[in-house]
Write an enzyme that holds these catalytic residues in place. Sequence first.
Site, PDB file in Angstrom:
ATOM      1  CE1 TYR A  53      15.076 106.916  -9.765  1.00 17.31           C
ATOM      2  CE2 TYR A  53      16.909 106.804 -11.313  1.00 17.31           C
ATOM      3  CZ  TYR A  53      15.609 106.499 -10.978  1.00 17.31           C
ATOM      4  OH  TYR A  53      14.852 105.777 -11.849  1.00 17.31           O
ATOM      5  CB  SER A 232      12.123  96.576 -12.039  1.00 17.47           C
ATOM      6  OG  SER A 232      12.314  97.602 -11.111  1.00 17.47           O
ATOM      7  CG  LEU A 234      17.709  91.089 -12.756  1.00 18.32           C
ATOM      8  CD1 LEU A 234      19.106  91.140 -12.147  1.00 18.32           C
ATOM      9  CD2 LEU A 234      17.429  89.689 -13.307  1.00 18.32           C
ATOM     10  N   GLY A 237      15.702  92.740  -7.956  1.00 15.27           N
ATOM     11  CA  GLY A 237      16.695  91.810  -7.407  1.00 15.27           C
ATOM     12  C   GLY A 237      16.141  90.436  -7.093  1.00 15.27           C
ATOM     13  CG  LEU A 239      13.074  87.558 -11.510  1.00 14.97           C
ATOM     14  CD1 LEU A 239      12.479  88.332 -12.679  1.00 14.97           C
ATOM     15  CD2 LEU A 239      12.754  86.070 -11.620  1.00 14.97           C
ATOM     16  CE  LYS A 242      20.066  90.945  -4.410  1.00 11.38           C
ATOM     17  NZ  LYS A 242      20.975  92.104  -4.545  1.00 11.38           N
TER      18      LYS A 242
END
Length: 345
Positions: A53, A232, A234, A237, A239, A242
């Site tokens: 990362y 993950s 969501l 993102g 879920l 936005k």
Amino acid sequence: MIYSNLPGTQVKVSKICLGTMNFGEQNTIQQAHRQLDVALEMGVNFIDTAELYAIPIKAETQGSTERFIGEWLKNQDRDKIVLASKAAGPMPILTHIRNVPNFSKNHLIEAVEGSLKRLHTDYIDLYQLHWPERATNFFGTLGYTHKSDETGTPFKEVLETLQSLVEQGKIRHIGLSNETPWGLMQFLWHAQKYNLPKVVSIQNPYSLVNRTFEVGLSEMSIREEVGCLPYSPLAGGLLSGKYLSGKKPEGARYTLYPNYFSRYSHPNTTLAVEAYGDLAQKHNLSLAQMSLAYVNSRDFVTSNIIGATTEQQLRENILSSQIVLSEEVLAGIEEIHLKYPNPAP
């Protein structure tokens, strides 16, 4: 906050784990430290990172996430924090990490030493293999193509190296990530046969739009006491709500990197997310909290790895640990799942 032990250990972890892959890319060091402070204040004691990362993968940002955490960790009570990191597996583009990493003894030792230095710590509580060394179906690939001439580090040798690192006190427990049932079985079998460290966790994707973990791995997770750490939850993102109705918020992940997360780009994913959004609205829930609460409720899940770019998102995600979904909501989720099964593996 709910806490439970990493299976087979005395290490207590919060039901919510803070994922950090955006530190050093979408979040500055100041924002990262604020997220870490807020998470700690709200009862989160579990932090997950990796030598790879920040994400997206870039040579110039590699290791920045661990460095950000390390600068924060210097001012914390280390024993109250459960820290997880990962060793990168082989990938042709990773020439900037040990000239393409693998799980041989020298590579794993170098990986651990690098993470310890960046994190400013003497030990890592949970050390994970980020993805398999062999070619198999992970990172959104469903079909399996066998390669009979494939070579890699033997499972026993990998476990022996990790055992030596445990004995040196540099890591406490070991886990896997993006692994298959066969791979998990091999690590468990070799550990039992040769009295080597047992895998205590498996970090794989799991969300309302990707429940493939339930096929095979969920039963193994429970019966073999290998806790699932979903990433993950969501769907990167999607879920969070936005992106509903085709929105592309400024600074959001899919707006910034539209081609990077192709595993979530299937048309049925959009349809499924819209359906889950309608269900959440019907029951006066936020889509993000409904999605996370569902993951939290699965009996094979030890800790749910959430991520956020803003403090508001972070607080909302952490508070999902307090939500219990009604039978009506759960039935609605199953109905949508039958209509759009696993569109974003």
